[in-house]
Structure formats: C-alpha cells, structure tokens
Design an enzyme around this catalytic site. Structure first.
Site, PDB file in Angstrom:
ATOM      1  N   LYS A 173       7.018 -13.120  -8.865  1.00  0.00           N
ATOM      2  CA  LYS A 173       6.927 -13.432  -7.413  1.00  0.00           C
ATOM      3  C   LYS A 173       7.824 -14.727  -7.044  1.00  0.00           C
ATOM      4  O   LYS A 173       7.839 -15.536  -7.892  1.00  0.00           O
ATOM      5  CB  LYS A 173       5.473 -14.030  -7.376  1.00  0.00           C
ATOM      6  CG  LYS A 173       5.150 -14.736  -6.087  1.00  0.00           C
ATOM      7  CD  LYS A 173       3.335 -14.993  -6.114  1.00  0.00           C
ATOM      8  CE  LYS A 173       2.990 -15.699  -4.994  1.00  0.00           C
ATOM      9  NZ  LYS A 173       1.673 -16.523  -4.730  1.00  0.00           N
ATOM     10  N   GLU A 201     -11.026 -10.208  -4.385  1.00  0.00           N
ATOM     11  CA  GLU A 201     -10.500 -11.427  -3.824  1.00  0.00           C
ATOM     12  C   GLU A 201     -11.281 -11.543  -2.241  1.00  0.00           C
ATOM     13  O   GLU A 201     -11.865 -12.719  -1.788  1.00  0.00           O
ATOM     14  CB  GLU A 201      -9.148 -11.620  -3.869  1.00  0.00           C
ATOM     15  CG  GLU A 201      -8.653 -12.969  -2.963  1.00  0.00           C
ATOM     16  CD  GLU A 201      -7.162 -13.339  -2.961  1.00  0.00           C
ATOM     17  OE1 GLU A 201      -6.493 -12.414  -3.768  1.00  0.00           O
ATOM     18  OE2 GLU A 201      -6.747 -14.133  -2.257  1.00  0.00           O
ATOM     19  N   GLU A 211       0.283  -2.069  -5.577  1.00  0.00           N
ATOM     20  CA  GLU A 211      -0.413  -3.112  -6.115  1.00  0.00           C
ATOM     21  C   GLU A 211      -1.874  -3.105  -5.409  1.00  0.00           C
ATOM     22  O   GLU A 211      -1.766  -3.229  -4.126  1.00  0.00           O
ATOM     23  CB  GLU A 211       0.347  -4.671  -6.126  1.00  0.00           C
ATOM     24  CG  GLU A 211      -0.307  -5.713  -6.811  1.00  0.00           C
ATOM     25  CD  GLU A 211       0.419  -7.015  -6.530  1.00  0.00           C
ATOM     26  OE1 GLU A 211       1.386  -7.098  -6.936  1.00  0.00           O
ATOM     27  OE2 GLU A 211      -0.532  -7.854  -5.964  1.00  0.00           O
ATOM     28  N   GLU A 242       4.992 -18.061  -0.927  1.00  0.00           N
ATOM     29  CA  GLU A 242       3.683 -19.134  -1.252  1.00  0.00           C
ATOM     30  C   GLU A 242       4.402 -20.305  -1.819  1.00  0.00           C
ATOM     31  O   GLU A 242       3.742 -20.423  -2.828  1.00  0.00           O
ATOM     32  CB  GLU A 242       2.796 -18.368  -1.651  1.00  0.00           C
ATOM     33  CG  GLU A 242       2.189 -17.324  -0.680  1.00  0.00           C
ATOM     34  CD  GLU A 242       0.682 -16.597  -0.874  1.00  0.00           C
ATOM     35  OE1 GLU A 242       0.559 -16.633  -2.280  1.00  0.00           O
ATOM     36  OE2 GLU A 242       0.233 -16.119  -0.170  1.00  0.00           O
ATOM     37  N   LYS A 275       2.231  -4.560  -2.390  1.00  0.00           N
ATOM     38  CA  LYS A 275       0.675  -4.627  -2.031  1.00  0.00           C
ATOM     39  C   LYS A 275       0.226  -3.334  -1.140  1.00  0.00           C
ATOM     40  O   LYS A 275       1.146  -2.842  -0.055  1.00  0.00           O
ATOM     41  CB  LYS A 275       0.250  -5.756  -1.332  1.00  0.00           C
ATOM     42  CG  LYS A 275       0.256  -7.119  -2.487  1.00  0.00           C
ATOM     43  CD  LYS A 275      -0.407  -8.154  -1.667  1.00  0.00           C
ATOM     44  CE  LYS A 275      -0.331  -9.437  -2.769  1.00  0.00           C
ATOM     45  NZ  LYS A 275      -0.846 -10.566  -2.510  1.00  0.00           N
ATOM     46  N   GLU A 299      -6.464 -17.545 -11.301  1.00  0.00           N
ATOM     47  CA  GLU A 299      -6.499 -17.675  -9.887  1.00  0.00           C
ATOM     48  C   GLU A 299      -6.947 -16.259  -9.613  1.00  0.00           C
ATOM     49  O   GLU A 299      -6.786 -15.120  -9.834  1.00  0.00           O
ATOM     50  CB  GLU A 299      -5.011 -17.580  -9.724  1.00  0.00           C
ATOM     51  CG  GLU A 299      -4.820 -17.623  -7.964  1.00  0.00           C
ATOM     52  CD  GLU A 299      -3.690 -18.361  -7.596  1.00  0.00           C
ATOM     53  OE1 GLU A 299      -2.875 -19.033  -8.331  1.00  0.00           O
ATOM     54  OE2 GLU A 299      -3.274 -18.099  -6.414  1.00  0.00           O
ATOM     55  N   ARG A 300      -8.219 -16.527  -8.599  1.00  0.00           N
ATOM     56  CA  ARG A 300      -8.980 -15.569  -7.885  1.00  0.00           C
ATOM     57  C   ARG A 300      -9.503 -14.706  -9.045  1.00  0.00           C
ATOM     58  O   ARG A 300      -9.866 -13.376  -8.849  1.00  0.00           O
ATOM     59  CB  ARG A 300      -8.168 -14.206  -7.156  1.00  0.00           C
ATOM     60  CG  ARG A 300      -7.168 -15.134  -6.259  1.00  0.00           C
ATOM     61  CD  ARG A 300      -7.578 -15.996  -5.321  1.00  0.00           C
ATOM     62  NE  ARG A 300      -6.748 -16.701  -4.349  1.00  0.00           N
ATOM     63  CZ  ARG A 300      -7.259 -17.749  -3.369  1.00  0.00           C
ATOM     64  NH1 ARG A 300      -8.582 -18.018  -3.215  1.00  0.00           N
ATOM     65  NH2 ARG A 300      -6.255 -18.232  -2.600  1.00  0.00           N
ATOM     66  N   ASP A 342      -2.286  -8.774   3.033  1.00  0.00           N
ATOM     67  CA  ASP A 342      -2.799  -9.388   1.778  1.00  0.00           C
ATOM     68  C   ASP A 342      -4.349  -8.632   1.281  1.00  0.00           C
ATOM     69  O   ASP A 342      -5.251  -9.641   1.287  1.00  0.00           O
ATOM     70  CB  ASP A 342      -2.789 -10.731   1.950  1.00  0.00           C
ATOM     71  CG  ASP A 342      -2.960 -11.590   0.742  1.00  0.00           C
ATOM     72  OD1 ASP A 342      -3.065 -10.838  -0.508  1.00  0.00           O
ATOM     73  OD2 ASP A 342      -3.033 -12.863   0.661  1.00  0.00           O
ATOM     74  N   GLU A 377     -17.054  -3.495   4.860  1.00  0.00           N
ATOM     75  CA  GLU A 377     -16.245  -3.416   6.291  1.00  0.00           C
ATOM     76  C   GLU A 377     -16.909  -3.713   7.506  1.00  0.00           C
ATOM     77  O   GLU A 377     -16.518  -4.592   8.175  1.00  0.00           O
ATOM     78  CB  GLU A 377     -15.269  -2.158   6.375  1.00  0.00           C
ATOM     79  CG  GLU A 377     -14.418  -2.205   7.259  1.00  0.00           C
ATOM     80  CD  GLU A 377     -13.643  -0.674   7.423  1.00  0.00           C
ATOM     81  OE1 GLU A 377     -14.238   0.223   6.848  1.00  0.00           O
ATOM     82  OE2 GLU A 377     -12.504  -0.695   7.990  1.00  0.00           O
TER      83      GLU A 377
HETATM   84  O1  GCW Z   1      -3.754 -13.269  -1.774  1.00  0.00           O
HETATM   85  C1  GCW Z   1      -2.929 -14.041  -2.347  1.00  0.00           C
HETATM   86  C2  GCW Z   1      -4.018 -14.939  -3.018  1.00  0.00           C
HETATM   87  C3  GCW Z   1      -3.039 -15.708  -3.919  1.00  0.00           C
HETATM   88  C4  GCW Z   1      -2.052 -15.049  -4.776  1.00  0.00           C
HETATM   89  C5  GCW Z   1      -1.265 -14.179  -3.964  1.00  0.00           C
HETATM   90  C6  GCW Z   1      -0.310 -13.425  -4.406  1.00  0.00           C
HETATM   91  C7  GCW Z   1      -1.151 -15.295  -6.940  1.00  0.00           C
HETATM   92  O2  GCW Z   1      -4.797 -15.845  -2.308  1.00  0.00           O
HETATM   93  O3  GCW Z   1      -3.892 -16.463  -4.902  1.00  0.00           O
HETATM   94  O4  GCW Z   1      -1.377 -15.941  -5.570  1.00  0.00           O
HETATM   95  O5  GCW Z   1      -1.793 -13.494  -3.051  1.00  0.00           O
HETATM   96  O6  GCW Z   1      -0.556 -11.949  -4.495  1.00  0.00           O
HETATM   97  O7  GCW Z   1       0.740 -13.759  -4.921  1.00  0.00           O
END
Ligand code: GCW
Length: 914
Positions: free
Chosen positions: A299, A410, A404, A303, A377, A179-180, A382, A527
C-alpha cells in the site's frame, strides 16, 4: 398495577453484554467454523482405510485429515462393509506405484482427480494430485462431498482452481491489535513479537486450506517496517512453518520506505540503485528463512503511506523494483490500486475519488513486471455496502489483476450484523465489463483468462482474531464463501451457503433452509437500512465506520460524497455533466451508467444527482424509496430473530444463544439506522413519508420529555442518531464525559427554556409541551395509545437537588414517565447509549417495583453517545395500565454517563417471543 410476568429478556441483556463484551478467549479450533465433521445422517459408502503414497508433510497431513474427517462423519455408526482403501498421491507417485501408469491425465499443480478404481466390493477411491497441494485439495473436497451428503460420482471428478492467487490479507499489527478486526486480538503477534503459541495459526491454515486458500499475508498493509528487521524475519519464519503443512504460503505487507527506515539508506526512491540492491538483499534474506515465501503486498501513496510519488516515480517503478527482488525466488508483488488523494476539494464538482484507481493505473498497463499483480478493491471507493464494479478491471489488458474483497465486515456491520457477502461478490465476479465489446465477466479478467495472463487473484481482507476467528459464528460463512468462490467463481451464493450451513450447523433440512434464506436476505436487508440506491454505507466514514452518520461523508477531502441538499441527492459521475467517472468503463457499460434511464436503481445515486421526487423504474420516488427501504430492512432484521428461533434445539445450544443475542442486537440497531437515515432525509427534503411513518414513533417516550432527576438533556451529534436529536445523560460530579477534554462533543447540555421540552405528536412533529394545556398529547398508535406526559416542568439542565447536578450523592439519575396508553401486557424497550470507558448500570421499574436491571457492558465503538453505541434493552411481558409510572434509573460509571434516548412500549418485539 402488577408485573406478574416479569420476564426479562436475558438475551438482550446478559447474553448480549457477554457476547459483545471483550471476547471470551479459549482454545481456537477449526470446529468453531465449518470444519467439524459432524456425523452425517445418510452414510456414504467409501472405504475407511486411508493410504498415502508419498511422504511429504502436506500429503501425510491430507491423509491424517481424511482419517479424522471420516471418523467424525461416521459418528458412532458401525463402519460400512466396504473393502478397499482411499489412496492418495501425486500423479508422479501413482505412476511410480504403477497405478494407471498410462491412463492419468496431465494435472496442473493444484489440480486433482478423485476416481474409483476396481469393482465392488473391492474398489479403491483414488485422489490424484498434480502436486501434494493438489492431493490436499482433493482430500478436503472428498470430505466436503461426504459432509454435505453427496456422493463421489461414479465417473469421478476433476477440479482445478479458476484463480491462481487465493489469499487472505490480515491487517495485524506487531502489538497484537488488528486494524478493522472485530474478533479480538491477533493470532500472529503480541507485544511487538510473533506469538509463542502458534497453534491457532496452524488451525487457521487448516481452515483456509479446506476451501482452497493458498496464501496468507499476515500483517497490516499500513505496514510496520520493523517486521523486515533480521530478528523479526526469524520470528516470522515460525508463522510460515506453522502454515506450510496446509499449503498456505506466507506473504508480508511492506513499507516502501523500509530501505530508509530500517536499512540506513538516505532514500527509498525505487529507482535508486542502492534501494534496488537493498530490496534484492532483503528478498534473499527472507527466502533463506522461508523458501516458499509468497511475496509482498504494497500500500503506497495512500492514506499517508509512503510511496514512489515522493520521488516523482510511478507505482510501476516501485512495483518493478520489488518484483525484480522477488523474481529469482518465485515471489509476487501484490500492488494495491487503492491509491487516492484524501484531500480533495469537495466544492469542486469534477473532483472524484472514484476515478483515482483507473486514472493512476490504466496508463501503466503493460509496464509492470510479469510477477506484479495489481490488487483492486471490488468497487472504486472503499468496501461500501453497494458500489459499482471498479472500472479498472476492464482497463488493464497487459497487467495481472486481483480483486480485493473484505471478509471482515468493516462497512457492513462489523460482525455484529448478519451480512453474508457472497451474493455481493458474485454480482461483482459475474459483472460483464464488455471490454473490447465482448463478454468479459470480471471473474475471467481476474483469473487471467480473458487476456491470457499467467497470474491473477482474489484476496480477502479477513482480520481473524482470537475470538472464534471472526467473533460471530455466522460470519465464518463469509470466509468459507470467499475460498469457494476464489476456487470456483461459477458456484452460486445459495449453494455455498447451504454447504456451509450443513457443515457448520446441521444437515437438518429445516436448519439448512432457514439459514440459507437468512444468509441470502442479509446483505439486501443491510443495504436497505443503511445505504440504498448507491448511496453507499451512510456511516461515520472518518471514525468507526459503524453507526449512522449521514453527513460524515460530506464537506471533507475523503471524497465519499453523496451531495445531499434540500433539492436532491447523489453524485453526478456522468461524462456529460459530472466527474466523467462513468466514462472509465468500456463503452457498452459506460452507456448504461451514463443515462438515468438505464442506470440500475441500486446505483442511481452513485452515478446521478437527482431530485428527491425523481421516479425510479417502478414509479416510486427516490425519497419514498429511501423511507420504504429503511422500514423494510429493519423489519427484515426483526424477522431474522423469529426465523432463528425456529432452530432452537436443532443446533448446538451455544451457537444458538450467541447468534440469537447478536440477531436481537441487530434488530435494535437496524432501528437506530432506520430512524437516523429516515429522519435525516425527512428534514433535508421536507417531503413527508406517504405512509406517515417517518418521524413518527408510536409508543415511544422520549427521555428528554420525562421528569428528570439528575439527568440532563443533551444534544446528540450527529443529531439524527438520537430520537428527536436529543437524549439525557447523567453527569458524575467529577470525571464526567460531558465536559472532559475531547470527550464532550455531542454532549452539550441543553438549557431549559420554560416548556421547551417536547412531546411527540400524532403527526410525528416535535412540538413544545406548552403547546398543550398540561403538556399532554395523545398519540394515535394503531393498536394502542400511549400518552407521554411531562409531569412537572422537566429538569433539563438543572438538578433536582440544587447544587447537586448529575448523579449527586445517590450516584444515579432517573427519568420518569406516566403511562397513559391502554392497559395490557407489553414489552418495554429502553434505548440507551453503551459507551466505552465505563460500565453504567440501569434499572427499570414500574410504580416502584423492579422490572429489570442491566449493565451497559457491551463492546460498542466510541466514547460519546451516538449511533455507534445506541442500543436497547427490552423487558418482556410487562403489565401496564394508565397512570402507571415507568422509571429508568441510570448509574454512570467512569466516563459512561448512562445516557438514555427513549423508552418504547411495544408489542411483539421478537426478542420477547421465545
Ligand atoms: O477502508 C479503509 C480502512 C483502512 C484501511 C484502508 C486500506 C488498512 O478504513 O483501515 O487501511 O481502507 O484498504 O488500505
């Protein structure tokens, strides 16, 4: 007409296609990153004989690494006439060997000392570690010192990591996808199993250890419960084995519903005794196989992931259940604060996703077990190109915290764009939260120093793959920088960049200076052409997270709104009139963000909704800044190519060529971004660009204005991703992307309505061609003029051969323009959409003579034409004179309809300069 200089831009074509195409997979080695031990110009005099006092695998590995490294650094130079040896060992081993029995300081486990012992000519260089891990870090530090042309100070040195937990998180799935991830398939998994060949994992751990990273969570946080099955744990133990020699401990992401999904329980309620017991048993089972297992990452309630909320329990309840299971074995729980509701009501002016982490976790402060770390994060949303620091860092005093970040790019160009992120991380680490009204930089909060926590961390979502770790050679600078900053957050981003460049590319000062400059300017440039002023990355947030899509963040539940309307733009997050998010910071910081006057410009639109005519601190209006920054950023991206070209012959040819191809692509993509965002805000605000650039494209000939044969005019969605909102696509008779189920969005053919097609006029306004007597309008272009002419009524929506729409029997379509600018030699860029699902082919000719041909075989996201896959091919040095016919022929393939946006006659496109 003649085309004497048929100089095709190979890099934009062949090389780019190769490089952005499916990764070329070969053996993976650490010298694809910085661990190369290139011979150093100025030899340093250290002994070459290496002797380890202890027998542990780690210490013996450190000795072997020194041996290998010193040989590489020496090159074919004759060894220096230095007597003595490099002696390695833990402080205990040094004492046992009766070396400095009395004089050694107490060292923490990961700490080390490097010191000289004895006098020239016979002097030893000693590396003393608090544990064998400390010895390993000392060995890598010595090698870095030598590789970067420095010396071990006469008085020696002593170092310990500032932050205890320094992990990468990999988002790998058991099937081998990531993923990503932007660098090919997983090095850990394939087909539901751990890979047989784990040599790359060992090499990866070696890379990680070289910059002090001590843990690696190997699977996606959207976790597959199956990984905790007994058979899988045995397979996973092989990964831990492969990393152990490098002091990198393995961690796993876990699905909180595992007790139910694979454990056969009726519930996964974290407070249920059977569930607690299940986790305790699972931890025992893991530690029996992997004695140095590092812990779990979680997690939950995020989501779509299961979590304690389903049982009315809090994150603390869940975290503490896992923590109790791991505590007897010394493991930790990294509980992610990325918990938010993605079904927010966008019409509610008080709704705000940015608030979520603090709202949920601040009340839990003090209720989490000592081996729980809340992983936050860097920003409250995000991984956006610019966010304020998450206020939660200042909102936990009795809880361990980790920051994080993402090495995998991404939202920052997915490694196709050069974006060195250390300057962003530095700003975050240095941000003074003013918790309790005193100096509390984030780096001291996450290290545990400020509130005397025993744990703290910095974690990078890295997502390495089989394609040379991160795909792009320059992207490894981010992994390097992450490790270095987690070890020592006081290092500067420039210094780290220089260290990386010397080890990865060359110690030639021209190379180092050029690369450091490019790296340092890359984040600001990105940016500028994506989302300045705190708008965040204006990308497709519900899709690929790559190309421009300004409205993708609006009018949905995901809460990444910027609330652009005709009057103004920005989210009001003030306490006074907005969502109150600004009030989550400690008072001094809150006050700065609350007021438009004191809020820094680069976060203005994150915290405030302002009119487009609002003036920034230097007096410029917001809208003019949006225009200027996008043009400046795109120009900067072009400069990167020119600067890189100066390194030809000074660095490895392959890295030179690969990187150049990426930079050329980036320069073109920055224009896609620039045009999309600028035309969006021009339309939304109605305020023209003071400098007359917005919506005005000198030298551009739109595909929809061409004489079309087979091609149909389509609306691109989002409209801002194509020049003028439209493009042309070549429909195959069967199986075409225009009408295929689920594929057709954004490809609605436009009906021809007698002269509807447009030419671009001097003011950058799209006018109907029948506004001009012969569909002809001169453009004022500064250095040269181009006239676009629709020679015959364009054939949009119709076929040139009745009944044979699209590619027809010939299998291709074409677009044709009459050139009417001045005579001279130009570069011709063709802007087309390179879709997944087929390899369309293109040909460019002038007056029937071939100039260039290329295949649309890059690996760009998505299957319909828009900003994700809009890219350019540039034919360099083409002679043109008025009246010449320029023609592009597109041959569709599979579901790729050879869609074309425009061609542009240019001078000095940097790709053509070498
Ligand atoms: O930024 C988003 C991503 C998801 C990711 C999520 C996360 C793993 O698009 O792909 O899922 O964050 O950090 O959990």
């Amino acid at each position: 007409m003649g085309i004497p200089a048929k100089k095709i831009d190979l890099f934009a074509g062949l090389a780019l296609a190769l490089l952005l195409a499916s990764p070329v997979v070969g053996a993976q080695t650490t010298d694809q990153a910085w661990l190369k031990y290139l011979p150093v110009a100025k030899p340093r005099e250290v002994p070459l004989h290496v002797h380890a006092l202890g027998n542990s695998q780690i210490e013996q590995g450190a000795a072997a690494e020194l041996d290998r490294g010193l040989k590489g650094l020496a090159g074919d130079r004759a060894p220096a006439d230095v007597q003595g040896a490099i002696i390695l060992g833990t402080s205990l081993e040094f004492r046992k060997a009766e070396r400095h029995a009395a004089g050694l300081p107490q060292l923490a486990a990961e700490e080390f000392v490097i010191q000289w012992a004895g006098a020239v000519p016979h002097r030893d260089l000693e590396i003393v570690g608090g544990s064998d891990g400390g010895v390993l870090y000392g060995a890598f530090t010595l090698l870095r010192i030598l590789a970067t042309g420095s010396d071990v100070p006469a008085t020696g040195l002593r170092e310990a990591p500032a932050i205890p937990i320094r992990w990468t998180d990999e988002w790998d799935n058991p099937d081998g996808s990531i993923e990503r991830g932007y660098a090919g398939r997983s090095i850990f998994f394939e087909n539901g199993h751990v890979r047989q060949d784990l040599a790359p994992v060992g090499e990866y751990a070696r890379l990680l250890a070289s910059v002090g990273i001590n843990g690696c969570d190997v699977n996606n946080v959207n976790a597959a419960a199956v990984l905790l099955e007994p058979e899988m744990l045995k397979e996973l133990a092989r990964i831990a084995d492969a990393m152990r020699q490098w002091g990198v401990r393995m961690a796993l992401s876990v699905d909180l519903a595992s007790p139910q999904k694979i454990g056969g329980l009726a519930t996964y309620d974290p407070l249920d005794p059977a569930v607690k017991k299940w986790w305790a048993g699972k931890a025992d089972e893991i530690y029996a196989l992997i004695p140095d297992f590092a812990g779990f990452t979680v997690k939950a309630d995020s989501e779509g992931q299961p979590g304690p909320a389903s049982f009315g329990r809090s994150p603390a309840d869940a975290a503490n259940t896992l923590a109790a299971a791991l505590a007897p074995h010394g493991g930790v729980v990294m509980y992610r604060a990325f918990v938010y509701n993605h079904h927010l009501d966008w019409r509610d002016p008080k709704a705000d996703r940015a608030r979520a982490a603090y709202d949920i976790f601040h009340p839990l402060d003090g209720s989490l077990a000592p081996n729980v770390v809340v992983q936050i994060k860097y920003g409250p949303i995000d991984f956006q190109v610019r966010e304020p620091v998450s206020p939660l860092f200042g909102g936990l005093e009795k809880t361990n915290e980790a920051m994080e970040v993402q090495v995998t790019q991404e939202y920052t160009g997915q490694q196709r764009h050069l974006v060195y992120l250390a300057p962003m991380w530095k700003e975050t680490l240095d941000f003074d939260m003013r918790a309790r009204d005193r100096a509390t930089p984030v780096k001291d909060l996450i290290s545990g120093k400020t509130f005397h926590r025993s744990l703290g961390g910095m974690v990078a979502v890295t997502c390495v793959g089989q394609d040379a770790w991160l795909g792009s050679p320059l992207a490894t600078a981010n992994l390097y920088a992450f490790g270095r900053l987690a070890w020592d957050p006081d290092l500067s981003a420039e210094r780290i960049a220089a260290e990386w460049a010397r080890q990865t590319l060359s110690s030639d000062p021209v190379v180092v200076n050029t690369v450091v400059k490019m790296l340092m300017q890359s984040w600001p440039a990105y940016e500028d052409y994506t989302g300045p002023l705190g708008l965040q990355t204006l990308t497709d947030i519900t899709g690929s997270h790559y190309g421009p899509n300004v409205e993708a963040s609006e009018r949905n539940g995901w809460g990444q709104w910027h609330r652009a309307d005709h009057e103004g733009v920005g989210m009001d997050r003030t306490v006074a009139t907005g969502t109150g998010f600004a009030g989550q910071y400690p008072p001094e910081a809150a006050k700065i963000y609350e007021s438009r006057k004191t809020c820094p410009d680069d976060l203005l639109l994150f915290f405030h909704h302002v009119p487009y005519t609002y003036r920034l601190h230097d007096g410029k209006t917001v809208i003019q800044y949006l225009y200027d920054s996008h043009y400046a950023g795109a120009e900067r991206a072009e400069d990167f190519v020119r600067e890189w070209d100066a390194l030809k012959g000074r660095i490895d040819d392959r890295i030179f060529a690969e990187t150049r191809a990426r930079l050329v692509y980036q320069a073109g993509d920055a224009i896609v971004w620039r045009d999309a965002v600028v035309q969006y805000f021009l339309k939304m605000s109605g305020v023209p660009d003071d400098k007359g650039r917005a919506g005005h494209y000198p030298g551009r000939l739109e595909a929809e204005d061409a004489r079309l044969d087979g091609y149909k005019v389509i609306d691109v969605n989002p409209w801002e991703d194509a020049s003028g909102g439209k493009a042309v696509a070549c429909e195959l008779q069967e199986n075409n992307a225009l009408h295929g189920p689920g594929e057709g969005d954004g490809l609605q053919p436009v009906r021809w309505q007698g002269g509807k097609n447009a030419v671009l006029a001097a003011e950058g306004v799209f006018l109907r061609s029948n506004d001009f007597p012969q569909g002809l309008k001169p453009l004022s272009l500064g250095s040269f003029d181009v006239r676009a002419k629709a020679r015959t009524p364009p054939l949009a929506g119709k076929s040139s051969r009745p009944g044979k729409a699209g590619a027809g029997e010939t299998g291709h379509c074409s677009a044709e323009w009459i050139y009417s600018g001045e005579a001279g030699r130009f570069d011709i860029a063709a802007q087309y959409f390179d879709l997944q699902g087929g390899v369309a082919e293109f040909k460019l000719d002038v007056n029937g003579r071939p100039v260039a041909s290329w295949a649309a075989n890059a690996n760009l996201p998505t299957r319909r034409p828009h900003g994700d896959n809009s890219t350019r091919y540039t034919a360099c040095g083409v002679d043109l004179k008025p009246g010449d016919t320029i023609r592009v022929e597109g041959t569709p393939d599979g579901s790729d309809p050879a869609a074309l946006d425009y061609i542009q006659v240019l001078r000095d496109w940097p790709a053509c300069s070498d």
